[in-house]
Design a protein around this motif. Structure first.
Motif, short mmCIF file in Angstrom:
data_model
loop_
_atom_site.label_atom_id
_atom_site.label_comp_id
_atom_site.label_asym_id
_atom_site.label_seq_id
_atom_site.Cartn_x
_atom_site.Cartn_y
_atom_site.Cartn_z
N GLU A 98 0.82 -1.21 0.00
CA GLU A 98 0.00 0.00 0.00
C GLU A 98 0.85 1.26 0.00
OE1 GLU A 98 -2.59 -0.44 3.38
OE2 GLU A 98 -3.73 -2.06 2.43
N SER A 99 1.88 1.25 0.83
CA SER A 99 2.76 2.41 0.93
C SER A 99 3.53 2.65 -0.37
CB SER A 99 3.73 2.19 2.10
OG SER A 99 4.60 3.28 2.22
N LEU A 100 4.08 1.57 -0.93
CA LEU A 100 4.83 1.70 -2.18
C LEU A 100 3.93 2.13 -3.33
CD1 LEU A 100 7.14 -1.43 -1.87
CD2 LEU A 100 7.84 0.97 -1.73
N LYS A 101 2.72 1.60 -3.39
CA LYS A 101 1.80 1.97 -4.47
C LYS A 101 1.41 3.45 -4.37
CE LYS A 101 -2.50 0.86 -6.81
NZ LYS A 101 -3.70 0.04 -6.84
N THR A 102 1.16 3.91 -3.16
CA THR A 102 0.81 5.32 -2.97
C THR A 102 1.92 6.22 -3.50
OG1 THR A 102 -0.58 4.84 -1.06
CG2 THR A 102 0.25 7.09 -1.25
N LEU A 103 3.15 5.89 -3.17
CA LEU A 103 4.27 6.69 -3.64
C LEU A 103 4.47 6.54 -5.14
CD1 LEU A 103 6.58 8.60 -3.01
CD2 LEU A 103 8.02 6.59 -2.77
N TYR A 104 4.47 5.30 -5.62
CA TYR A 104 4.74 5.03 -7.04
C TYR A 104 3.69 5.70 -7.94
CZ TYR A 104 5.68 2.43 -11.34
OH TYR A 104 5.97 2.08 -12.63
N CYS A 105 2.49 5.80 -7.48
CA CYS A 105 1.40 6.37 -8.29
C CYS A 105 1.19 7.86 -8.03
CB CYS A 105 0.11 5.61 -8.04
SG CYS A 105 0.21 3.88 -8.58
N SER A 106 2.06 8.46 -7.25
CA SER A 106 1.91 9.88 -6.95
C SER A 106 2.22 10.72 -8.18
CB SER A 106 2.83 10.27 -5.79
OG SER A 106 4.18 10.35 -6.23
N ASN A 107 1.87 11.98 -8.09
CA ASN A 107 2.09 12.90 -9.20
C ASN A 107 3.41 13.66 -9.08
OD1 ASN A 107 -0.29 12.34 -10.63
ND2 ASN A 107 -1.46 13.65 -9.25
N SER A 108 4.26 13.24 -8.18
CA SER A 108 5.56 13.87 -8.00
C SER A 108 6.36 13.81 -9.31
CB SER A 108 6.34 13.14 -6.90
OG SER A 108 7.72 13.41 -6.98
N ALA A 109 7.01 14.90 -9.65
CA ALA A 109 7.81 14.95 -10.88
C ALA A 109 8.90 13.89 -10.87
CB ALA A 109 8.41 16.34 -11.06
N GLN A 110 9.53 13.69 -9.71
CA GLN A 110 10.59 12.69 -9.61
C GLN A 110 10.06 11.28 -9.81
OE1 GLN A 110 12.27 13.67 -5.79
NE2 GLN A 110 13.98 14.73 -6.75
N VAL A 111 8.90 11.00 -9.26
CA VAL A 111 8.32 9.67 -9.43
C VAL A 111 7.89 9.45 -10.87
CG1 VAL A 111 6.47 8.11 -8.69
CG2 VAL A 111 7.62 9.54 -7.01
N LYS A 112 7.35 10.48 -11.49
CA LYS A 112 6.98 10.37 -12.91
C LYS A 112 8.21 10.08 -13.76
CE LYS A 112 2.88 13.31 -12.91
NZ LYS A 112 2.29 14.57 -13.40
N GLN A 113 9.33 10.70 -13.43
CA GLN A 113 10.57 10.46 -14.16
C GLN A 113 11.03 9.01 -13.97
OE1 GLN A 113 13.15 13.52 -12.68
NE2 GLN A 113 12.25 15.09 -13.98
N LEU A 114 10.87 8.50 -12.76
CA LEU A 114 11.24 7.10 -12.50
C LEU A 114 10.35 6.17 -13.31
CD1 LEU A 114 12.99 5.10 -10.81
CD2 LEU A 114 11.09 5.06 -9.19
N ARG A 115 9.05 6.44 -13.34
CA ARG A 115 8.14 5.61 -14.14
C ARG A 115 8.49 5.67 -15.62
NH1 ARG A 115 3.73 7.82 -10.70
NH2 ARG A 115 3.27 9.21 -12.45
N ASP A 116 8.86 6.86 -16.09
CA ASP A 116 9.25 7.01 -17.49
C ASP A 116 10.56 6.27 -17.79
OD1 ASP A 116 7.00 8.56 -17.96
OD2 ASP A 116 8.10 10.47 -17.92
N ALA A 117 11.49 6.33 -16.86
CA ALA A 117 12.80 5.70 -17.06
C ALA A 117 12.71 4.18 -17.03
CB ALA A 117 13.79 6.18 -16.00
N PHE A 118 11.74 3.65 -16.26
CA PHE A 118 11.56 2.21 -16.14
C PHE A 118 10.11 1.87 -16.46
CE2 PHE A 118 15.23 3.24 -13.57
CZ PHE A 118 16.13 2.28 -13.98
N PRO A 119 9.78 1.84 -17.77
CA PRO A 119 8.38 1.67 -18.18
C PRO A 119 7.75 0.33 -17.79
CG PRO A 119 9.84 1.61 -20.08
CD PRO A 119 10.68 2.02 -18.91
N ASN A 120 8.56 -0.67 -17.48
CA ASN A 120 8.00 -1.96 -17.04
C ASN A 120 7.81 -2.02 -15.52
OD1 ASN A 120 7.73 -2.93 -19.62
ND2 ASN A 120 9.73 -3.93 -19.62
N GLY A 121 8.13 -0.93 -14.84
CA GLY A 121 7.81 -0.83 -13.43
C GLY A 121 8.98 -1.04 -12.49
N VAL A 122 8.60 -1.42 -11.29
CA VAL A 122 9.54 -1.56 -10.19
C VAL A 122 9.21 -2.84 -9.41
CG1 VAL A 122 8.12 -0.10 -8.68
CG2 VAL A 122 10.54 -0.35 -8.19
#
Length: 146
Positions: A98-122
């Protein structure tokens, strides 16, 4: 294991704040091959910069010991310094997910960059000694799932 809630913030800070080149020129190239090469370079830069700081003591019982990538997926390996009897695996896994999903799905610019850099996830992988207790895998699609 309530202390695992701090893990996401530390990870994002580790990976992204250590890498000034978090935006690649991949979107500016016209070739898919060039995009893949740029994405791979960005991923390597993120991983290599983060590895310079490892191991990281997340809290008194948890250490982040390795970060790798595989098929555009970033993998985190944690070691929990407890005995298996001291850890309520289902409860810890649920809380951590739950905690990781909340952070991973946040609208933070840094998190968005991480999602873009690793399109298959974490993938967050938790171990006691060499025994894998559980994994939490998230993809961009996780953010649209209920």
């Amino acid at each position: 294991m309530k202390s695992l809630k701090t893990v996401p913030a530390i990870l994002i800070s580790l990976v992204l704040c250590s890498c000034d080149n978090s935006k690649s020129n991949a979107n500016q190239t016209s070739s898919d091959s060039s995009k893949n090469t740029e994405l791979s370079r960005l991923q390597e830069t993120i991983i290599n910069e983060a590895k310079k700081m490892l191991p990281v003591k997340v809290d008194e019982k948890n250490n982040l010991i390795d970060i790798t990538k595989e098929n555009d997926l970033i993998n985190y390996k944690y070691v929990i310094n407890s005995s298996k009897d001291e850890v309520s695996i289902p409860e810890t896994q649920k809380m951590t997910t739950e905690s990781l999903k909340t952070l991973y799905c946040s609208n933070s610019a840094q998190v968005k960059q991480l999602r873009d850099a690793f399109p298959n996830g974490v993938s967050h992988n938790y171990y006691i000694h060499d025994e894998k207790l559980f994994s939490v895998q998230l993809t961009p699609a996780s953010c649209t799932a209920n």
